[in-house]
Structure formats: C-alpha cells, structure tokens
Design an enzyme around this catalytic site. Sequence first.
Site, mmCIF file in Angstrom:
data_model
loop_
_atom_site.group_PDB
_atom_site.id
_atom_site.type_symbol
_atom_site.label_atom_id
_atom_site.label_comp_id
_atom_site.label_asym_id
_atom_site.label_seq_id
_atom_site.Cartn_x
_atom_site.Cartn_y
_atom_site.Cartn_z
ATOM 1 N N LYS A 1 34.838 -45.936 15.087
ATOM 2 C CA LYS A 1 34.025 -45.114 16.021
ATOM 3 C C LYS A 1 33.624 -46.038 17.293
ATOM 4 O O LYS A 1 33.568 -45.542 18.437
ATOM 5 C CB LYS A 1 32.688 -44.985 15.275
ATOM 6 C CG LYS A 1 32.832 -43.967 13.995
ATOM 7 C CD LYS A 1 31.553 -43.789 13.338
ATOM 8 C CE LYS A 1 30.909 -44.880 12.438
ATOM 9 N NZ LYS A 1 31.667 -45.231 11.294
ATOM 10 N N THR A 2 33.662 -47.359 17.210
ATOM 11 C CA THR A 2 33.348 -47.979 18.198
ATOM 12 C C THR A 2 34.730 -48.200 19.198
ATOM 13 O O THR A 2 34.497 -48.012 20.524
ATOM 14 C CB THR A 2 32.872 -49.562 17.962
ATOM 15 O OG1 THR A 2 31.933 -49.878 17.147
ATOM 16 C CG2 THR A 2 33.079 -50.468 19.160
ATOM 17 N N THR B 1 26.860 -44.306 10.091
ATOM 18 C CA THR B 1 27.462 -43.939 8.563
ATOM 19 C C THR B 1 26.650 -43.183 7.838
ATOM 20 O O THR B 1 27.129 -42.733 6.869
ATOM 21 C CB THR B 1 27.493 -45.426 7.939
ATOM 22 O OG1 THR B 1 26.383 -46.002 7.955
ATOM 23 C CG2 THR B 1 28.647 -46.108 8.841
ATOM 24 N N ASP C 1 25.049 -48.094 18.270
ATOM 25 C CA ASP C 1 25.826 -48.151 16.903
ATOM 26 C C ASP C 1 24.665 -48.045 15.963
ATOM 27 O O ASP C 1 23.573 -48.546 16.223
ATOM 28 C CB ASP C 1 26.707 -49.554 16.826
ATOM 29 C CG ASP C 1 27.609 -49.411 15.591
ATOM 30 O OD1 ASP C 1 27.867 -48.248 14.860
ATOM 31 O OD2 ASP C 1 28.236 -50.328 15.360
ATOM 32 N N ARG D 1 39.641 -51.422 9.791
ATOM 33 C CA ARG D 1 39.085 -52.808 9.787
ATOM 34 C C ARG D 1 39.522 -53.658 8.492
ATOM 35 O O ARG D 1 39.685 -54.701 8.552
ATOM 36 C CB ARG D 1 37.628 -52.652 9.703
ATOM 37 C CG ARG D 1 36.913 -53.852 9.789
ATOM 38 C CD ARG D 1 35.116 -53.719 10.135
ATOM 39 N NE ARG D 1 35.029 -53.204 11.319
ATOM 40 C CZ ARG D 1 34.130 -52.436 11.596
ATOM 41 N NH1 ARG D 1 33.039 -52.015 10.705
ATOM 42 N NH2 ARG D 1 33.811 -52.040 12.897
#
Length: 334
Positions: free
Chosen positions: A63-64, A157, A108, A216
């Site tokens: 997402k980032t 999330t 975020d 990640r």
Amino acid sequence: MLTEPKEKKEDKGLELTLRPQHWDEYVGQKNIKDNLKILIQAAKNRSQPIEHVLLYGPAGLGKTSLANLISREMNTNIRTTSGPAIERVGDLASILTNLVPNDILFIDEAHRLNKMIEEVLYPAMESRTLDIIIGKGPSAKTIQLELPPFTLIAATTRIGLLSGPLRSRFGATFRLDFYNDSDIQKIIERSASILGITIEPDAKRLIAHSSRFTPRVANRVLKRVRDYAEVHGNGVITLSSAESALKLLEIDTLGLEPTDRKIITTLIQKFRGGPVGLQSLAAVTSEEEETIEEVYEPYLMQIGFIERTPRGRMATHLAYAHIGAVPPGQGKLV
C-alpha cells in the site's frame, strides 16, 4: 516474528532500497494498477489532483509503495504520516496548512485516527476547508481556512473501523489481495538482483512458498537466508542452504512459525477444534487478541486452516492434517 507482515524498524532501510520506482517494477495487483493509471492520466489531462484514494488489505502487500508510485506519476510531493501520530486536531491542522497545491498526504494506519480527527477531515477532503474552533463555551469562535488542492491517500488493514462518512469521501477505493507464488518469485528475483544476491531457482521457489503470499515477508526472509548462505556457504543461496536456514528460523514450507502452530494446536487439542471465542483463544495461547486477529489469523484463514463462524474460530481438516491430528468423527490417520 520473522513472518509478521507489519512493518518493523529494521524493514525501513530495506524497503526504501527495494521500493518500486515505476509501474513495471511493481509486481502484482494488476487490476489496481490499471485503474490507478486511468485515474492519474485523467487527472493530468484536467490539470487537477488525483481523487482521494483509500487502499486497504492485509499488511505488507504494497500500500505504501502504491502511494509513492502515485506521487511519482503525478510529479508531486508526498507527505507521510500515520493515524497514531495525529493525536490532536492541531496536529492535523498543522499538516494540512503546510501542504502546497497538488501535494499528496499519505496517512498509514488510518483506522487508528480518532473520531474528532475524522470529522475535521470531512470538509478538508470535500470542500478543501479547515474549520478551527478557538476558545470554549459561549465565547468559542470558528475560523474557516482555505486549503490548497490536495489528495489524501489513506491505507488501512481494517477498513471496518473507518466511519461510513469518511469512507464515502474517497473517490477510489481498492483492496489489495495476497499474492500468488509466481508473483512472489518475481519479487524475490528483483530484490535479489538489487541486493546483489545469487539465488538458485529451486531456492527462490522455496522462499516464495514460505513467505505467506506477502512481499514484505518475502524480502525479510530473503535477507535472513542470504545471511545464512554467507556464513555457512559461499554466499550463493542454494536449495540446501535455504532449507537449512528456514529450519533454523523454524519456518515450515507453508510459512508457519511456532506461534502459528501453537494457535492451531491449541484450537485442536484444547478446544477440540472449536468453535472458540477469540478472547479464550488469546488467553490460552498467551497472545493478545489484536495480534491473533491482525497478524496470524488472516494468513491461517487464507490457507484454509481456520474458519470464522458466528460462534467463534474453528480448525479445518487441513489444520488437523498439518499437525497430524484426527478430525472429530474420523478414524486414526494411517
């Protein structure tokens, strides 16, 4: 927890190094990328900021990276913060009033914004105004400030924790899904190339299969396996060195760590497979409810080991098979 999808402090340097700089470097999420490209091009044609964007889905899926790619494609600055960092209305007011035209504000963990902050965001997103209340009681005054054109990109999330009015003010909402093995292998291959790591195809497939469908986690595991290969070998990641490293890290071929297995075993042995409430499961495993719900459960559900029912969590036949237990009503495993 090595395979925890949430960002850790030690991930920041690595993620900055490996972060995609162009669309063709961002692997997976094709439908989202195609939609964003259209939004960006349309905004450029109108010489306007892109619509407000909401990105949601499990942690560690990019997402980032998407927010930063949008910023690059729009040729504008991105200001990054997080829900927990915005504690007071004054904090948000300071951020908004320091934006310049066409800036992107990336928040975020947006689900951790408090309700007062959300209410200040409504007019900021909708009419680019900021209402500030000075004083208290009958003498209180409201000052309205004009804000420059900007885009809010929020990532979360847990989209259910965002209020309906806030969600409705985003022009585009996208859900990021878990990746497949093929895409994770492409990510590992790209990361290995950037980090100067030589990795054999079989080792790449094993690491991908043990990475919980999450980029990640894949990059984090790749780094740890690289360390093992450098200490116990010649630096080349072979299938043998990858297997040995994952065994030492206690990560199995499905990407499960000891806590994952503990949750499954507890559910089966202590609660006869369930259903069991989250509070009871957390108490017996000595894990926090939020940790089980946000860190372990999404992946265990994704691979079909746990089902959530109105009465609680239940272990599936796949979970029984994985730990070598016998599901209720069946004979002994042969």
